[in-house]
Design a protein around this motif. Structure first.
Motif, mmCIF file in Angstrom:
data_model
loop_
_atom_site.group_PDB
_atom_site.id
_atom_site.type_symbol
_atom_site.label_atom_id
_atom_site.label_comp_id
_atom_site.label_asym_id
_atom_site.label_seq_id
_atom_site.Cartn_x
_atom_site.Cartn_y
_atom_site.Cartn_z
ATOM 1 N N LEU A 109 36.305 37.713 37.094
ATOM 2 C CA LEU A 109 35.752 38.324 38.312
ATOM 3 C C LEU A 109 35.779 39.844 38.212
ATOM 4 O O LEU A 109 34.845 40.530 38.648
ATOM 5 N N PHE A 110 36.855 40.376 37.627
ATOM 6 C CA PHE A 110 36.980 41.821 37.458
ATOM 7 C C PHE A 110 35.861 42.335 36.542
ATOM 8 O O PHE A 110 35.239 43.371 36.826
ATOM 9 N N ASP A 111 35.627 41.619 35.448
ATOM 10 C CA ASP A 111 34.553 42.014 34.527
ATOM 11 C C ASP A 111 33.183 41.865 35.190
ATOM 12 O O ASP A 111 32.287 42.698 34.989
ATOM 13 N N GLU A 112 33.032 40.804 35.996
ATOM 14 C CA GLU A 112 31.751 40.548 36.668
ATOM 15 C C GLU A 112 31.404 41.659 37.656
ATOM 16 O O GLU A 112 30.258 42.114 37.720
ATOM 17 N N MET A 113 32.396 42.098 38.428
ATOM 18 C CA MET A 113 32.105 43.119 39.439
ATOM 19 C C MET A 113 31.649 44.411 38.784
ATOM 20 O O MET A 113 30.746 45.095 39.274
ATOM 21 N N ARG A 114 32.239 44.729 37.638
ATOM 22 C CA ARG A 114 31.823 45.954 36.946
ATOM 23 C C ARG A 114 30.431 45.802 36.342
ATOM 24 O O ARG A 114 29.635 46.742 36.362
#
Length: 395
Positions: A109-114
């Motif tokens: 999710l962290f990678d997706e938001m970026r």
């Protein structure tokens, strides 16, 4: 509240703002009424109000409070039909993944938001780093902290530092933990007793007793008063290395500083003293507890009873057993067996009968205890005594 909502739905002259529904969703979350939260969210258009990312986030948070993680995923997957996720959306989802132990999903999710151009904020980093620390993936959290400062210019909050120090202590990374402590000092962050308690405990564990004492003394320099937990860590550390004189000095220091001793303080000392055969000292401490406003618990009684039984102090053990049963506490079966076997071997039949009666009063006697008593007496050819025991069993 629901009556007011119904009136709002029927009164077409009023167009309620979205914040009303955000608040109601929050209340449903606190009450763990996730089904009502989902129903209200679906009905928002009936109130002539358009749903935005704010109500979506409120629903996600409501489901998080109710620990409905699968429903959160469904809501998120349908979200982009109506609104674009923001940093708050991802923060809630990442927190849910961390709470449910799905750290890999949290990182995704962290990678997706970026990748979607949503800039993480300090809370995003703090939430993810906390999850990594709780999962003992402290090295990953440390790398994330570096990116947080270098790439985004965010300084970790004090609670994030504390969580990382605690995690580093758990995995034995003392050098990094101490480095973070110094960073907190350099950033003018107030150190508290939880930081020092973690560091002191770990120093004792790895055999660095002098460094642990130095940290304890350093607390005063930073205006940080030790609390009960800190004192307990010090007492436990000294007890482990059998330095009871220093442990007693810490105990006295607690009283001098006005720090209240708790049951864990006493249990730590009582347990260690019993292991070293210092039953008289352990008993004195046990009797001192009520005078210090600390009520002995079941652990206190069991520790002292076990120690007295193991040391062959059968008369004292019987007195503690009687008090223990009267308080409604039950000893471990193994300790009871040791006491009964010891009394049989010493031929103390009168005391044996007293012990069996005490145990029977508290419904704390088991088949194993009877078998030990009867077999021991029978082996000594004291059939009349064995008969008495059987009579007691029938009664």
């Amino acid at each position: 509240m629901e009556e007011v909502l119904q009136q709002l739905k029927q009164d077409t002259r009023v167009v309620p703002e979205e914040i009303i529904f955000c608040n109601v969703l929050k209340f449903y979350g606190r009450a763990r009424l996730h089904e009502r939260a989902l129903q209200l969210f679906d009905e928002i258009p009936q109130y002539r109000c358009q749903r935005t990312v704010r109500s979506f986030n409120s629903l996600l948070n409501s489901l998080f409070k109710s620990e409905k993680f699968d429903e959160m995923k469904e809501v998120y997957l349908s979200m982009e039909k109506y609104a674009r996720p923001d940093a708050c959306t991802y923060n809630i989802l990442i927190k849910a993944c961390c709470e449910s132990g799905c750290l890999d999903n949290a990182r995704k999710l962290f990678d997706e938001m970026r990748s979607k151009g949503v800039k993480p904020n300090a809370l995003t980093f703090g939430t993810l780093m906390r999850g990594l620390c709780l999962g003992l993936k402290v090295n990953e959290a440390f790398k994330l902290k570096t990116d947080m400062v270098r790439l985004y210019g965010f300084l970790p909050a004090a609670k994030t530092y504390k969580m990382m120090i605690k995690g580093l202590c758990k995995i034995g990374e003392l050098t990094l933990a101490l480095m973070l402590k110094e960073e907190m000092v350099g950033n003018n962050m107030k150190l508290d007793s939880t930081v020092y308690s973690s560091l002191i405990n770990t120093h004792f564990k790895v055999g660095r007793q002098e460094d642990a004492v130095a940290l304890f003394e350093e607390m005063d320099l930073h205006g940080c008063a030790p609390d009960t937990v800190t004192y307990n860590v010090m007492i436990n550390g000294f007890c482990k290395v059998k330095d009871f004189d220093k442990a007693y000095r810490i105990l006295e220091n607690m009283a001098e500083k006005g720090c209240k001793r708790d049951v864990f303080t006493y249990n730590t000392l009582i347990g260690r003293l019993c292991r070293e055969g210092k039953w008289s000292e352990a008993k004195d401490l046990f009797e001192d507890m009520p005078r210090q406003g600390c009520k002995p618990d079941v652990v206190s009684y069991r520790l002292l009873f076990d120690g007295l039984c193991g040391g062959g102090q059968f008369k004292e053990a019987t007195l503690i057993l009687d008090e223990m049963i009267f308080k409604g506490y039950v000893p471990f079966s193994a300790s009871t067996h040791n006491l009964v076997a010891g009394l049989c071997q010493k031929g103390k039949m009168k005391l044996l009968l007293l012990v069996l009666n005490i145990l029977a009063k508290g419904n704390a006697i088991d088949q194993g205890t009877w078998l030990i008593a009867i077999s021991k007496v029978y082996q000594d050819d004291k059939l009349s005594s064995a008969s008495k025991l059987l009579d007691s069993l029938v009664l």
